[in-house]
Design a protein around this motif. Sequence first.
Motif, PDB file in Angstrom:
ATOM      1  N   UNK A 179      -4.405   2.923  -1.517  1.00 49.12           N
ATOM      2  CA  UNK A 179      -3.102   2.916  -2.216  1.00 49.12           C
ATOM      3  C   UNK A 179      -3.374   2.822  -3.695  1.00 49.12           C
ATOM      4  N   UNK A 180      -4.768   2.453  -4.213  1.00 53.33           N
ATOM      5  CA  UNK A 180      -5.218   2.176  -5.543  1.00 53.33           C
ATOM      6  C   UNK A 180      -5.531   3.700  -6.010  1.00 53.33           C
ATOM      7  N   UNK A 181      -6.017   4.740  -4.993  1.00 52.34           N
ATOM      8  CA  UNK A 181      -6.193   6.122  -5.596  1.00 52.34           C
ATOM      9  C   UNK A 181      -4.822   6.788  -5.563  1.00 52.34           C
ATOM     10  N   UNK A 182      -3.976   6.309  -4.678  1.00 51.99           N
ATOM     11  CA  UNK A 182      -2.653   6.942  -4.587  1.00 51.99           C
ATOM     12  C   UNK A 182      -1.996   6.712  -5.750  1.00 51.99           C
ATOM     13  N   UNK A 183      -2.080   5.382  -6.354  1.00 51.77           N
ATOM     14  CA  UNK A 183      -1.354   5.075  -7.520  1.00 51.77           C
ATOM     15  C   UNK A 183      -1.958   5.868  -8.709  1.00 51.77           C
ATOM     16  N   UNK A 184      -3.104   6.422  -8.988  1.00 55.53           N
ATOM     17  CA  UNK A 184      -3.578   7.370  -9.840  1.00 55.53           C
ATOM     18  C   UNK A 184      -2.800   8.645 -10.029  1.00 55.53           C
ATOM     19  N   UNK A 185      -2.388   9.142  -8.821  1.00 55.82           N
ATOM     20  CA  UNK A 185      -1.412  10.322  -8.614  1.00 55.82           C
ATOM     21  C   UNK A 185      -0.018   9.993  -8.867  1.00 55.82           C
ATOM     22  N   UNK A 186       0.632   9.001  -8.189  1.00 54.56           N
ATOM     23  CA  UNK A 186       2.141   8.844  -8.106  1.00 54.56           C
ATOM     24  C   UNK A 186       2.424   7.849  -8.997  1.00 54.56           C
ATOM     25  N   UNK A 187       1.555   6.862  -9.518  1.00 58.15           N
ATOM     26  CA  UNK A 187       2.232   5.713 -10.212  1.00 58.15           C
ATOM     27  C   UNK A 187       2.192   4.557  -9.555  1.00 58.15           C
ATOM     28  N   UNK A 188       2.499   3.342  -9.978  1.00 59.91           N
ATOM     29  CA  UNK A 188       2.277   2.194  -9.281  1.00 59.91           C
ATOM     30  C   UNK A 188       3.716   1.903  -8.643  1.00 59.91           C
ATOM     31  N   UNK A 189       4.801   2.564  -9.213  1.00 58.23           N
ATOM     32  CA  UNK A 189       6.061   2.084  -8.734  1.00 58.23           C
ATOM     33  C   UNK A 189       6.154   2.700  -7.354  1.00 58.23           C
ATOM     34  N   UNK A 190       5.516   4.029  -7.057  1.00 59.96           N
ATOM     35  CA  UNK A 190       5.792   4.641  -5.538  1.00 59.96           C
ATOM     36  C   UNK A 190       4.802   3.719  -4.676  1.00 59.96           C
ATOM     37  N   UNK A 191       3.627   3.297  -5.325  1.00 64.78           N
ATOM     38  CA  UNK A 191       2.715   2.592  -4.288  1.00 64.78           C
ATOM     39  C   UNK A 191       3.273   1.121  -4.043  1.00 64.78           C
ATOM     40  N   UNK A 192       4.147   0.512  -4.866  1.00 67.78           N
ATOM     41  CA  UNK A 192       4.869  -0.720  -4.546  1.00 67.78           C
ATOM     42  C   UNK A 192       5.892  -0.479  -3.315  1.00 67.78           C
ATOM     43  N   UNK A 193       6.554   0.592  -3.424  1.00 72.50           N
ATOM     44  CA  UNK A 193       7.398   0.884  -2.360  1.00 72.50           C
ATOM     45  C   UNK A 193       6.736   0.898  -1.018  1.00 72.50           C
ATOM     46  N   UNK A 194       5.433   1.644  -1.237  1.00 73.02           N
ATOM     47  CA  UNK A 194       4.792   1.925  -0.039  1.00 73.02           C
ATOM     48  C   UNK A 194       4.263   0.735   0.700  1.00 73.02           C
ATOM     49  N   UNK A 195       3.786  -0.198  -0.473  1.00 69.80           N
ATOM     50  CA  UNK A 195       3.294  -1.448   0.106  1.00 69.80           C
ATOM     51  C   UNK A 195       4.309  -2.373   0.714  1.00 69.80           C
ATOM     52  N   UNK A 196       5.449  -2.254   0.288  1.00 62.95           N
ATOM     53  CA  UNK A 196       6.639  -3.109   0.747  1.00 62.95           C
ATOM     54  C   UNK A 196       7.115  -2.623   2.117  1.00 62.95           C
ATOM     55  N   UNK A 197       6.986  -1.276   2.416  1.00 64.73           N
ATOM     56  CA  UNK A 197       7.216  -0.669   3.717  1.00 64.73           C
ATOM     57  C   UNK A 197       6.225  -0.993   4.432  1.00 64.73           C
ATOM     58  N   UNK A 198       4.875  -0.864   4.269  1.00 62.76           N
ATOM     59  CA  UNK A 198       3.667  -1.481   5.052  1.00 62.76           C
ATOM     60  C   UNK A 198       3.837  -2.875   5.481  1.00 62.76           C
ATOM     61  N   UNK A 199       4.293  -3.717   4.792  1.00 57.75           N
ATOM     62  CA  UNK A 199       4.285  -4.993   5.191  1.00 57.75           C
ATOM     63  C   UNK A 199       5.388  -5.305   6.030  1.00 57.75           C
ATOM     64  N   UNK A 200       6.560  -4.742   5.907  1.00 54.90           N
ATOM     65  CA  UNK A 200       7.821  -4.683   6.721  1.00 54.90           C
ATOM     66  C   UNK A 200       7.442  -4.115   8.155  1.00 54.90           C
ATOM     67  N   UNK A 201       6.640  -3.030   8.176  1.00 56.16           N
ATOM     68  CA  UNK A 201       6.211  -2.441   9.362  1.00 56.16           C
ATOM     69  C   UNK A 201       5.047  -3.236  10.032  1.00 56.16           C
ATOM     70  N   UNK A 202       4.382  -4.021   9.520  1.00 59.87           N
ATOM     71  CA  UNK A 202       3.201  -4.826   9.881  1.00 59.87           C
ATOM     72  C   UNK A 202       3.874  -6.056  10.381  1.00 59.87           C
TER      73      UNK A 202
END
Length: 181
Positions: free
Chosen positions: A126-149
């Motif tokens: 996610x840290x590397x992905x944030x370099x490409x897409x920005x923190x906002x996209x990675x924050x959404x991905x993180x929330x989705x991962x938490x929900x799925x977990x």
Amino acid sequence: MKASPAAPIRRLIAYIIDWYLATIVCGTPLMLFNSMKSGSTSIDTSIPPGAEGWLWGSFAILLGLLYYWLLPVLFHGVTPGKKLMHLRIISRNTKETPSVGALFLRQGVGVLLIEGAIAFPSQLLRELLARITGDRVVSVIQIVMVIITVISITIGVYTPEKRMLHDFIAGTAEVWDSESK
């Protein structure tokens, strides 16, 4: 092999052990590189900036994938945490060690990508992905991962077979290994 479902508390303890060991495996190269680069003795497992960060971050993620995937391949469905808790990953259909591909689906795709809310290699990805897409996209991905977990854990605790989403993805189950006592 008699295959009774792994108790959720045993799975949790095994996961904590493996999380800790995988974090050491992934974090040590980053810590050493950051220490050599900065001259500091502080524990810094962040991905360095620039091109070096891509190299070292990718290397650390690869080490994490190897820990979570290659160890169960080499040791017939067992990681160090599972060994200590007498657990084993098996194919749900054959009750034997899953194929290399099934273990990759379970460990690489299921555990690290889809349910990777707290796994250290997933954090690095996610840290590397944030370099490409920005923190906002990675924050959404993180929330989705938490929900799925959370959904996966709920399924693993409250269903008779105690299988989590990554087990359904790969056609596997985690069982009490009475032969490893």
